[in-house]
Design an enzyme around this catalytic site. Structure first.
Site, PDB file in Angstrom:
ATOM      1  N   HIS A 262       0.876  -1.183   0.000  1.00  0.00           N
ATOM      2  CA  HIS A 262       0.000   0.000   0.000  1.00  0.00           C
ATOM      3  C   HIS A 262       0.908   1.227   0.000  1.00  0.00           C
ATOM      4  O   HIS A 262       1.641   1.442  -0.961  1.00  0.00           O
ATOM      5  CB  HIS A 262      -0.907  -0.118   1.227  1.00  0.00           C
ATOM      6  CG  HIS A 262      -2.059   0.827   1.288  1.00  0.00           C
ATOM      7  ND1 HIS A 262      -2.417   1.658   0.264  1.00  0.00           N
ATOM      8  CD2 HIS A 262      -2.954   1.063   2.279  1.00  0.00           C
ATOM      9  CE1 HIS A 262      -3.479   2.360   0.626  1.00  0.00           C
ATOM     10  NE2 HIS A 262      -3.821   2.034   1.846  1.00  0.00           N
ATOM     11  N   HIS A 301      -2.223  -1.897 -10.043  1.00  0.00           N
ATOM     12  CA  HIS A 301      -3.186  -1.281  -9.127  1.00  0.00           C
ATOM     13  C   HIS A 301      -4.454  -2.105  -9.124  1.00  0.00           C
ATOM     14  O   HIS A 301      -4.838  -2.625 -10.174  1.00  0.00           O
ATOM     15  CB  HIS A 301      -3.494   0.157  -9.569  1.00  0.00           C
ATOM     16  CG  HIS A 301      -4.074   0.973  -8.473  1.00  0.00           C
ATOM     17  ND1 HIS A 301      -5.417   0.966  -8.197  1.00  0.00           N
ATOM     18  CD2 HIS A 301      -3.490   1.779  -7.557  1.00  0.00           C
ATOM     19  CE1 HIS A 301      -5.635   1.769  -7.157  1.00  0.00           C
ATOM     20  NE2 HIS A 301      -4.483   2.259  -6.753  1.00  0.00           N
ATOM     21  N   ASP A 357       3.077   5.573  -6.891  1.00  0.00           N
ATOM     22  CA  ASP A 357       4.317   5.430  -6.137  1.00  0.00           C
ATOM     23  C   ASP A 357       5.552   5.286  -7.005  1.00  0.00           C
ATOM     24  O   ASP A 357       6.668   5.313  -6.497  1.00  0.00           O
ATOM     25  CB  ASP A 357       4.223   4.199  -5.219  1.00  0.00           C
ATOM     26  CG  ASP A 357       3.250   4.435  -4.101  1.00  0.00           C
ATOM     27  OD1 ASP A 357       3.244   5.553  -3.570  1.00  0.00           O
ATOM     28  OD2 ASP A 357       2.470   3.528  -3.783  1.00  0.00           O
TER      29      ASP A 357
END
Ligand code: CMC
Length: 422
Positions: A262, A301, A357
């Site tokens: 996460h 994702h 990210d």
């Protein structure tokens, strides 16, 4: 064509027809057929656990909107504090509302001296800042005896304000502790992101924050402010559904964010890029991933199966930041990885694209943040998203304490065996 779905129980021939609304149908339909029947849905892949008006996300089309406003427009024109107001209140503020809100936030940034002197000083010298952040956020609530008055709107709003204002102070405090540096008090004359960077990096009196870097930090805060029902936000809702206070609920959500799948992924990306080291090593690294030796961090994702709109904005922000700081040497490795992966059958077939990210860690590193602060940088802005969801949940008459069911796969009843007979 009717917007309904009919479910038939083949065991009994009983059937039930229920409406499809917004792509969902009520699971109570199953209990109408048989009260002991439940959906088995590990990791909630097909379950909408709440109705929410905060964030709209279309993973196939790569769309992300806060309260209807496209993330691209907010990242270009807005500020984090304006976005925070929008998420909590549902509408963009007027100039007066924004100035009152920003003034309130910037005048609640201080934390009790005991937090720093007694609480944070008790950590081991090399404690992970995210572990410190989680604990300090929970501890913060113990300083406010009104923290538990969550159904008193005035009190709840006060806790929201305190949390949004104080999480950057907590984050900077954890960092300064880990570096053995003196704590820098919040400066109420500075905007939110600039004040945070000042608390983090000020050494001596003449530390100026470059406006491009302060703006980049603010944009990153905007992009991370909410993302509907991900693991952390779902945790926030589950914990708040037990009517826990906003501080402990936020700490729980931050604990979920801490995980490498996460919010911990940005940290894992930079570690991965450093391990790869050079563009020449990219092809063999990709082969390793395909052969199951690990994941390509910052890729893939649960919801975005086309592109992550935040990743596009972040990539542009990275170039703005590198203009000021000089290029992060790991950028070339990241660009090469992206290029190779996007052409590779393995990633194409599984619809794996760079997520938020993939490039954020490179920016954080260029801004001077150590790698283990990265998830904290995600937690600061996500605090407003968590609190907006908690507020929505508390006002939602359809919600109750979270309590999923399970599919029991353990032993049937058996008799206790005394220890000398096992
Ligand atoms: N590298 C290599 N293979 C992957 C990756 C990856 N990053 N992500 C998914 N896969 C493969 C996976 O092995 C599976 O293959 P197969 O069908 O052969 O078993 C397939 O793609 C589907 O993966 P999944 O695990 O079912 O997908 P998921 O929706 O459960 O997982 C994810 C989503 C984000 C956890 C996953 O893509 C992942 O682990 N990515 C790396 C970690 C990361 O970057 N996380 C940040 C997410 S964005 C920030 C946030 O919201 O927190």
């Amino acid at each position: 064509m009717a917007d309904t779905i009919t479910i038939i129980d083949d065991r009994t021939g009983k059937k039930v027809t229920v409406p499809i609304t917004g792509g969902t149908f009520p699971s109570s339909a199953l209990r109408e057929l048989d009260p002991s029947l439940f959906m088995y849905d590990p990791a909630y892949l097909s379950t909408a656990s709440c109705a929410s008006a905060i964030t709209y996300l279309d993973g196939d089309a790569g769309i992300l909107r806060y309260r209807g406003y496209p993330i691209e427009q907010l990242a270009e024109h807005s500020t984090y504090l304006e976005v925070a107001y929008l998420l909590l209140n549902g509408e963009l503020p007027t100039a007066d509302q924004l100035s009152t809100w920003a003034h309130s936030v910037t005048h609640h940034t201080m934390i009790h001296e005991n937090m720093r002197k007694r609480f944070v000083d008790g950590f081991h010298y090399d404690a992970h800042p995210m572990g410190m952040f989680v604990s300090a956020t929970a501890a913060l609530g113990t300083f406010y005896d009104d923290a538990k008055d969550i159904f008193d709107k005035q009190s709840f709003d006060k806790q929201v304000l305190r949390l949004i204002a104080k999480v950057p102070t907590i984050a900077a405090m954890c960092y300064r502790f880990s570096q053995g540096l003196p704590f820098v008090l919040p400066n109420n004359s500075m905007p939110y992101a600039q004040n945070f960077l000042n608390m983090m990096f000020r050494i001596g009196d003449d530390h100026a924050i470059d406006p491009v870097l302060a703006r980049a930090m603010d944009v990153l805060f905007i992009l991370h402010a909410d993302h509907e029902q991900n693991c952390g936000t779902t945790t926030m809702r589950v914990v708040s559904s037990a009517n826990s206070d906003p501080y402990t609920s936020t700490a729980a959500a931050a604990s979920a964010l801490y995980g490498p799948l996460h919010g911990g992924a940005n940290e894992a990306v930079v570690r991965m890029l450093a391990e790869i080291g050079h563009i020449d090593n990219v092809p063999s690294f990709i082969e390793g991933v395909k052969n199951g030796s690990g994941r390509l961090m910052g890729f893939g994702h649960r919801v975005y199966k086309n592109f992550d709109p935040r990743a596009r904005i972040i990539k542009q922000t990275a170039y703005d930041v590198f203009e000021v700081t000089g290029k992060n040497p790991l950028l070339d490795v990241a660009l090469k990885l992206e290029e190779v992966a996007l052409k590779d059958e393995y990633f194409v077939k599984r619809k794996l694209y760079p997520n938020v990210d993939f490039y954020s860690g490179l920016i954080y590193q260029a801004l001077g943040f150590p790698v283990d602060m990265f998830t904290v940088l995600f937690a600061i802005p996500r605090t407003v998203g968590w609190l907006a969801h908690m507020q929505e949940l508390l006002g939602d008459k359809e919600q109750k304490i979270s309590r999923p069911r399970q599919l029991y796969i353990g032993s049937d009843e058996r008799n206790y065996t005394p220890i000398n007979k096992r």
